[in-house]
Write an enzyme that holds these catalytic residues in place. Sequence first.
Site, PDB file in Angstrom:
ATOM      1  N   LYS A 171       2.495 122.972 -11.980  1.00 48.66           N
ATOM      2  CA  LYS A 171       3.420 122.091 -11.251  1.00 48.66           C
ATOM      3  C   LYS A 171       2.756 121.415 -10.073  1.00 48.66           C
ATOM      4  O   LYS A 171       2.793 120.207  -9.931  1.00 48.66           O
ATOM      5  CB  LYS A 171       4.590 122.893 -10.664  1.00 48.66           C
ATOM      6  CG  LYS A 171       5.600 123.366 -11.621  1.00 48.66           C
ATOM      7  CD  LYS A 171       6.728 124.065 -10.889  1.00 48.66           C
ATOM      8  CE  LYS A 171       6.295 124.978  -9.769  1.00 48.66           C
ATOM      9  NZ  LYS A 171       5.578 126.172 -10.187  1.00 48.66           N
ATOM     10  N   LYS A 189      44.110 154.949  19.175  1.00 51.22           N
ATOM     11  CA  LYS A 189      44.784 153.702  18.818  1.00 51.22           C
ATOM     12  C   LYS A 189      46.298 153.883  18.754  1.00 51.22           C
ATOM     13  O   LYS A 189      47.061 153.163  19.388  1.00 51.22           O
ATOM     14  CB  LYS A 189      44.301 153.193  17.447  1.00 51.22           C
ATOM     15  CG  LYS A 189      42.865 152.785  17.367  1.00 51.22           C
ATOM     16  CD  LYS A 189      42.513 152.254  15.987  1.00 51.22           C
ATOM     17  CE  LYS A 189      42.708 153.263  14.868  1.00 51.22           C
ATOM     18  NZ  LYS A 189      41.838 154.458  14.971  1.00 51.22           N
ATOM     19  N   VAL A 226       4.513 130.222 -12.863  1.00 51.13           N
ATOM     20  CA  VAL A 226       3.504 130.238 -11.809  1.00 51.13           C
ATOM     21  C   VAL A 226       2.258 129.432 -12.195  1.00 51.13           C
ATOM     22  O   VAL A 226       1.725 128.689 -11.392  1.00 51.13           O
ATOM     23  CB  VAL A 226       3.125 131.691 -11.468  1.00 51.13           C
ATOM     24  CG1 VAL A 226       2.071 131.718 -10.372  1.00 51.13           C
ATOM     25  CG2 VAL A 226       4.360 132.446 -11.015  1.00 51.13           C
ATOM     26  N   SER A 273      40.140 149.673  10.843  1.00 51.97           N
ATOM     27  CA  SER A 273      39.593 148.343  10.491  1.00 51.97           C
ATOM     28  C   SER A 273      38.146 148.187  10.936  1.00 51.97           C
ATOM     29  O   SER A 273      37.849 147.442  11.867  1.00 51.97           O
ATOM     30  CB  SER A 273      40.473 147.224  11.051  1.00 51.97           C
ATOM     31  OG  SER A 273      40.839 147.444  12.389  1.00 51.97           O
ATOM     32  N   HIS A 328       8.507 131.606  -9.574  1.00 52.45           N
ATOM     33  CA  HIS A 328       8.554 133.055  -9.435  1.00 52.45           C
ATOM     34  C   HIS A 328       9.978 133.571  -9.545  1.00 52.45           C
ATOM     35  O   HIS A 328      10.901 133.004  -8.995  1.00 52.45           O
ATOM     36  CB  HIS A 328       7.934 133.444  -8.088  1.00 52.45           C
ATOM     37  CG  HIS A 328       7.323 134.794  -8.107  1.00 52.45           C
ATOM     38  ND1 HIS A 328       8.064 135.912  -7.888  1.00 52.45           N
ATOM     39  CD2 HIS A 328       6.056 135.193  -8.328  1.00 52.45           C
ATOM     40  CE1 HIS A 328       7.255 136.954  -7.966  1.00 52.45           C
ATOM     41  NE2 HIS A 328       6.041 136.546  -8.238  1.00 52.45           N
ATOM     42  N   PRO A 388       9.827 126.713  -7.080  1.00 49.97           N
ATOM     43  CA  PRO A 388       8.991 127.827  -7.494  1.00 49.97           C
ATOM     44  C   PRO A 388       9.337 128.374  -8.866  1.00 49.97           C
ATOM     45  O   PRO A 388      10.474 128.305  -9.313  1.00 49.97           O
ATOM     46  CB  PRO A 388       9.276 128.879  -6.432  1.00 49.97           C
ATOM     47  CG  PRO A 388      10.653 128.587  -5.983  1.00 49.97           C
ATOM     48  CD  PRO A 388      10.821 127.117  -6.083  1.00 49.97           C
TER      49      PRO A 388
END
Lengths: 638, 302
Positions: free
Chosen positions: A43, A480, A39, A548, A120, A118
């Site tokens: 940069k 079903k 951080v 399902s 982080h 980044p």
Amino acid sequence: MGDQDVIYKVDALVAQDIDAYLDQHQHKTMLRFITCGSVDDGKSTLIGRLLYDSKMIFEDQLAALESDSKKSGTQGQEIDFALLVDGLAAEREQGITIDVAYRFFATEKRKFIVADTPGHEQYTRNMVTGASTADLAVILIDARKGVLTQTRRHSYLAHLIGIRHMVLAVNKMDLVGYDQSVYDAIVADYATFARSIGIESFVPMPISGFKGDNITGPSANTPWYTGPSLIQHLETVEVDAVADQTKPFRLPIQWVNRPNLDFRGFSGLIASGTVRPGDAVRVLPSGKTSTVSRIVTMDGDLDLAVAGQSITLCLTDEVDCSRGDVLAPADAPPQVADQFETTIVWMADEALTPGRAYWLKLGTQMVSATVQAPKYAVNVNTMEHLACKTLELNAIGVAEVITDRPVVFEPYTANHTLGGFILIDKITNATVAAGMLHFSLRRAQNVHWQALDISREAHAALKNQRPAVLWFTGLSGSGKSTIANLVEKKLHALGRHTFLLDGDNIRHGLNKDLGFTEADRIENIRRVGEVAKLMADAGLIVLSAFISPFRAEREMVRALLPEGEFLEVFIDTPLEVAESRDVKGLYKKARSGELKNFTGIDSPYEAPENPEIHVSTVKETPEDAAERIVDYVLSRAK
Amino acid sequence: MNSKNLTHLERLEAEAIHIMREVVAECQNPVMLYSVGKDSAVMLHLARKAFYPSPPPFPLLHVDTTWKFKAMYEMRDRMAKTSGMELLVHRNPEAEARGINPFDHGPLHTDMWKTEGLKQALTKWNFDAAFGGARRDEEKSRAKERILSFRTASHGWDPKNQRPELWNLYNARKNKGESIRVFPISNWTELDIWQYIHLNDIPIVPLYFADERPTVVRDGMLLMVDDERFPLQPDEVPVMRSVRFRTLGCYPLTGAVESTAKTLPEVIQETLLTTTSERQGRAIDKDSGGAGMEVKKQQGYF
């Protein structure tokens, strides 16, 4: 700094002789790089400095920057270059870079695209994204802090993604009095680490992004440093597109260009190698061969095309070739396989579900694929291998991937285009992972599809019917099995060849090794789907009655079958109605906690969005529903 | 020779063509936004190259505000004819009925004609992908937008929930009603655009070149009196000045710069020597403070 003039004497030439300038600019090459650091490693300040020095900041932007610097800057009254680079409103409030941002600047020799990624921890996915298109990585280190956990993580990721050129920028040298011993100790420390993870070489340099030392030219503050400045190095390293030209020719086909019957061209971006008219080529995966007749562009035909160019090729023969196929030299084709060992970087909030089908996109190929339970995950801070059952957001692991049809590929280290892939969630369509293929697994190489003389069409024709899989889905107790039984009786009476797969029956035999966890439920449906597919291949009308509950698994089965043969039948019964029926007494057990992972109670049911047939059992009798389903099945064209 | 060093323009061109072909291969109903400016001119040229010898397999869409420069309308109709592509023009009927204009309605003008107009057009023709000529060097929030930028069914953009884009793999999958905005020239700079126009001899609107034009100075901007709808203040008299435009939009919102650059190299020369950024001539970025464009994009602006 006198050398700055050498690199940025642009203005003078522009003013004196614009044509000479344009001619020079026209011959620039392009380098893409990323900057990574923690951080506070500076940069954004470094990138701001590069833009500032190459006159990419205009007066109005500078004025806005000065006022922003006073408002929310972290550098007191001085210009905070970082504010220029940190774009989105959200991150201004947080004071950290939260995403990949792309920046542009140019010197006399090159245009540069910088991915600002980044530092982080929770944003590993952004760094991998930024690194995937980079030729070079600048790893920033704060000279006061030395090699940190984050430094190791960024270096590991840059190396994992295959970046060939690494720069170790020891930043903030002004804050340690430009002390050589500090610099040397950090470089030695980093070298030990780099070797341990397989980084073969890196270029270290002492800099200050804030003060501008060793950015454009040698700094008077570091007379002990004799290496290149950052810009000098960036201007001279070899870009990947050039290195790729020496590899075998690979053209993933994107689009078939067919304006009329006399022209058929194959369009794509050359992934590696070079091609000329007259070259013998092979179409993968079919293996058919032909010869390049023309390389067509709007500016006239080419006699040579190279890696990095988007082209349209014509072949001398009418061979089958479409999107997803790969053109390669007839004598040096890439491999074809459907099972691989891969490294996967997980990028979604929802964790990997082993066994679930995802879309896998590799080059221009899009296939359905499942990821097996990971062999291990990598701790990106220590590079240790950890046992794991899944991959969470920002996790990196090694796992086998199985595709539903063969894929043309090369190991990622040999070819990023044919070895790098993304995984896409079939329901949300989000990009959930990035992956790198290492090698195909032996199983796939040795197990070939048995070419069958009696085709599925022949099976179906003999039975005088169009095969289908009637997939009944709904809550436990929704009806079903009752309706599926009625439908089968009616079809049978009409002389149709049918077979009913019922949830309970299958679980007593084929799937008796499976329980009711999410992973087991997925495997249960996968097996049933494969059985249903084989029976449909045999020409049968298959009825399957399974809860399902997950959409993704139903879609996986749909993808196994030809278009129009998978008919989803949603037996729609409200939970309270199904629960009040409770034919098998299961709801009672689930409510009391005796039965875990029961659909509708403590496990979700994802209702179909567009089922072929929707049966509401509170509005329609089983008899009427069955009649309607039979009509639907038989009214389909053969 | 068996290799060649591609220049940065050749690589940018190849990248843009690759993106256009991917979207055409994977989307059902793409369209190209055509705003008649220099970026649109480059986009159209790239599209023709990408699909040559076929014409680009999608129409051009002009979201009109009725307030563009006359010269832009002429150029638009000419380019549609020469490219052999279908030209669709959409004007927000509500904005038309209410007589929304840049003089009386301020930010509402852009909101209704452009943001709402675009959403209406995309919905009306069911476009699931729209190519646009935005570049990352133009504006800070654009620097972070993906090349394929995903929009919800209501055309919203969520900057915190963008799909990661790795290598040159683009994920164009979406559910019904959702759409994507596609920016094939994301990685180009203003200078790249000019250089490419120069090298490829691409036709552009004459307003980019200096000429004597009737202008007034208002709020620090040099505005061209392009037609009789321009309401002059009592003390304003249009003055003929040698001016050109660095960017083109609605004429009452687009500031000119004084210039004598009549050829492309001269324009490029001026661009390189200039000290203000391209979008400064546009009123739109100043509407809502520092995060102006980002807020507009979340609302559906291109």
